[in-house]
Write a protein that holds these residues in place. Structure first.
Motif, PDB file in Angstrom:
ATOM      1  N   LEU A 120      91.390  32.178  80.362  1.00 12.74           N
ATOM      2  CA  LEU A 120      90.803  33.512  80.513  1.00 12.74           C
ATOM      3  C   LEU A 120      91.714  34.427  81.328  1.00 12.74           C
ATOM      4  N   ALA A 121      92.361  33.889  82.350  1.00 11.75           N
ATOM      5  CA  ALA A 121      93.295  34.692  83.149  1.00 11.75           C
ATOM      6  C   ALA A 121      94.461  35.165  82.285  1.00 11.75           C
ATOM      7  N   ASN A 122      94.966  34.294  81.428  1.00 11.84           N
ATOM      8  CA  ASN A 122      96.061  34.690  80.531  1.00 11.84           C
ATOM      9  C   ASN A 122      95.606  35.695  79.488  1.00 11.84           C
ATOM     10  N   ARG A 123      94.416  35.505  78.959  1.00 11.66           N
ATOM     11  CA  ARG A 123      93.920  36.358  77.870  1.00 11.66           C
ATOM     12  C   ARG A 123      93.490  37.738  78.369  1.00 11.66           C
ATOM     13  N   TYR A 124      92.777  37.781  79.514  1.00 11.94           N
ATOM     14  CA  TYR A 124      92.189  39.044  79.961  1.00 11.94           C
ATOM     15  C   TYR A 124      92.821  39.619  81.226  1.00 11.94           C
ATOM     16  N   GLY A 125      93.742  38.891  81.834  1.00 11.85           N
ATOM     17  CA  GLY A 125      94.506  39.400  82.964  1.00 11.85           C
ATOM     18  C   GLY A 125      93.677  39.857  84.141  1.00 11.85           C
ATOM     19  N   GLU A 126      94.013  41.039  84.635  1.00  9.76           N
ATOM     20  CA  GLU A 126      93.383  41.589  85.834  1.00  9.76           C
ATOM     21  C   GLU A 126      91.876  41.781  85.664  1.00  9.76           C
ATOM     22  N   GLU A 127      91.438  42.106  84.460  1.00  7.30           N
ATOM     23  CA  GLU A 127      89.997  42.269  84.208  1.00  7.30           C
ATOM     24  C   GLU A 127      89.247  40.978  84.572  1.00  7.30           C
ATOM     25  N   TYR A 128      89.799  39.840  84.171  1.00  7.29           N
ATOM     26  CA  TYR A 128      89.157  38.557  84.497  1.00  7.29           C
ATOM     27  C   TYR A 128      89.276  38.252  85.980  1.00  7.29           C
ATOM     28  N   GLU A 129      90.400  38.539  86.583  1.00  7.18           N
ATOM     29  CA  GLU A 129      90.590  38.244  88.009  1.00  7.18           C
ATOM     30  C   GLU A 129      89.604  39.022  88.873  1.00  7.18           C
ATOM     31  N   VAL A 130      89.362  40.280  88.541  1.00  7.89           N
ATOM     32  CA  VAL A 130      88.385  41.090  89.279  1.00  7.89           C
ATOM     33  C   VAL A 130      86.999  40.466  89.122  1.00  7.89           C
ATOM     34  N   TYR A 131      86.659  40.114  87.901  1.00 12.30           N
ATOM     35  CA  TYR A 131      85.366  39.482  87.620  1.00 12.30           C
ATOM     36  C   TYR A 131      85.249  38.141  88.350  1.00 12.30           C
ATOM     37  N   ARG A 132      86.274  37.327  88.288  1.00  8.20           N
ATOM     38  CA  ARG A 132      86.268  36.003  88.910  1.00  8.20           C
ATOM     39  C   ARG A 132      86.063  36.090  90.426  1.00  8.20           C
ATOM     40  N   ARG A 133      86.699  37.073  91.049  1.00 12.59           N
ATOM     41  CA  ARG A 133      86.547  37.239  92.497  1.00 12.59           C
ATOM     42  C   ARG A 133      85.147  37.725  92.882  1.00 12.59           C
ATOM     43  N   ALA A 134      84.488  38.459  91.980  1.00 13.39           N
ATOM     44  CA  ALA A 134      83.203  39.084  92.314  1.00 13.39           C
ATOM     45  C   ALA A 134      81.983  38.218  91.956  1.00 13.39           C
ATOM     46  N   VAL A 135      82.128  37.368  90.952  1.00 15.94           N
ATOM     47  CA  VAL A 135      80.971  36.620  90.441  1.00 15.94           C
ATOM     48  C   VAL A 135      81.214  35.128  90.643  1.00 15.94           C
ATOM     49  N   PRO A 136      80.291  34.435  91.313  1.00 12.31           N
ATOM     50  CA  PRO A 136      80.476  32.996  91.545  1.00 12.31           C
ATOM     51  C   PRO A 136      80.432  32.201  90.239  1.00 12.31           C
ATOM     52  N   GLY A 137      81.107  31.060  90.263  1.00 16.04           N
ATOM     53  CA  GLY A 137      81.198  30.245  89.058  1.00 16.04           C
ATOM     54  C   GLY A 137      79.964  29.432  88.743  1.00 16.04           C
ATOM     55  N   TRP A 138      79.282  28.906  89.778  1.00 14.32           N
ATOM     56  CA  TRP A 138      78.240  27.905  89.508  1.00 14.32           C
ATOM     57  C   TRP A 138      76.885  28.220  90.128  1.00 14.32           C
ATOM     58  N   LEU A 139      76.842  28.847  91.272  1.00 12.94           N
ATOM     59  CA  LEU A 139      75.578  29.196  91.906  1.00 12.94           C
ATOM     60  C   LEU A 139      75.391  30.697  91.786  1.00 12.94           C
ATOM     61  N   PRO A 140      74.392  31.128  91.042  1.00 15.21           N
ATOM     62  CA  PRO A 140      74.228  32.567  90.753  1.00 15.21           C
ATOM     63  C   PRO A 140      74.052  33.431  91.988  1.00 15.21           C
ATOM     64  N   ARG A 141      74.632  34.615  91.942  1.00 14.53           N
ATOM     65  CA  ARG A 141      74.382  35.613  92.971  1.00 14.53           C
ATOM     66  C   ARG A 141      73.043  36.261  92.682  1.00 14.53           C
ATOM     67  N   LEU A 142      72.363  36.708  93.721  1.00 18.15           N
ATOM     68  CA  LEU A 142      71.024  37.275  93.542  1.00 18.15           C
ATOM     69  C   LEU A 142      71.052  38.654  92.903  1.00 18.15           C
ATOM     70  N   THR A 143      72.010  39.481  93.304  1.00 21.57           N
ATOM     71  CA  THR A 143      72.111  40.820  92.753  1.00 21.57           C
ATOM     72  C   THR A 143      73.176  40.841  91.663  1.00 21.57           C
ATOM     73  N   PRO A 144      72.939  41.551  90.604  1.00 22.89           N
ATOM     74  CA  PRO A 144      73.926  41.586  89.523  1.00 22.89           C
ATOM     75  C   PRO A 144      75.197  42.321  89.936  1.00 22.89           C
ATOM     76  N   TRP A 145      76.325  41.794  89.474  1.00 19.38           N
ATOM     77  CA  TRP A 145      77.609  42.447  89.678  1.00 19.38           C
ATOM     78  C   TRP A 145      77.631  43.711  88.833  1.00 19.38           C
ATOM     79  N   ARG A 146      78.132  44.779  89.382  1.00 17.73           N
ATOM     80  CA  ARG A 146      78.110  46.073  88.682  1.00 17.73           C
ATOM     81  C   ARG A 146      79.498  46.476  88.174  1.00 17.73           C
ATOM     82  N   GLY A 147      80.493  45.611  88.365  1.00 20.02           N
ATOM     83  CA  GLY A 147      81.873  45.853  87.952  1.00 20.02           C
ATOM     84  C   GLY A 147      82.069  47.048  87.169  1.00 20.02           C
TER      85      GLY A 147
END
Length: 165
Positions: free
Chosen positions: A138-165
């Motif tokens: 995903l990092a190779n395919r979507y670049g910075e868009e994925y990195e921003v998303y990856r830093r903001a949204v946890p991988g396994w335990l959901p955040r309570l408030t939705p990310w608004r990216g």
């Protein structure tokens, strides 16, 4: 036409991957669901809540891939766009979380140690797949868009408030 192909491909992958991992294999481990239901108070209702809730989330994630991403979760037919809507605003890996919740739910319903142990193996396999293949891809395919998303949204335990990216 692309939307129809994405829906058909996602439906096929839903049966082939989560259908086998969260349906067929636990079925075989519980003697085809013929074991008696759990005798532990509360396990059966909790298990059903997990299975039904996670199944709804799983269907939602597959729909997002087809309709938002115009592709499938299958590595051979990836999405055209990074999928970040719906449940993906809370957790990056909702498909895996849902599949694991379905497996755990079945372990509770049937008081099945083999299904629970299988679920632990599935956790290790999924985390390894995500770390070794999916995230780099995903990092190779979507670049910075994925990195921003990856830093903001946890991988396994959901955040309570939705990310608004």
């Amino acid at each position: 036409m692309r939307t129809f192909s994405a829906i058909a491909g996602s439906a096929l992958f839903l049966v082939a991957a989560p259908g086998v991992v969260a349906g067929l294999l636990p079925c075989l481990l519980t003697d085809h669901y013929r074991k008696p239901l759990s005798a532990v108070p509360g396990f059966v209702p909790a298990g059903f809540v997990l299975v039904v809730g996670a199944a709804a989330i799983l269907l939602h994630t597959f729909a997002r891939f087809a309709l938002e991403g115009l592709g499938t979760p299958a590595p051979v037919a990836p999405t055209e766009k990074l999928v970040v809507g719906g449940i993906y605003r809370h957790v990056r890996n909702p498909m895996y979380v849902a599949v694991l919740a379905i497996i755990l739910g079945q372990a509770l319903i049937f008081s099945s140690w083999p299904v629970l142990f299988y679920g632990l193996i599935a956790v290790a396999a999924m985390i390894s797949f995500v770390k070794l293949y999916e995230e780099p891809t995903l990092a190779n395919r979507y670049g910075e868009e994925y990195e921003v998303y990856r830093r903001a949204v946890p991988g396994w335990l959901p955040r309570l408030t939705p990310w608004r990216g």
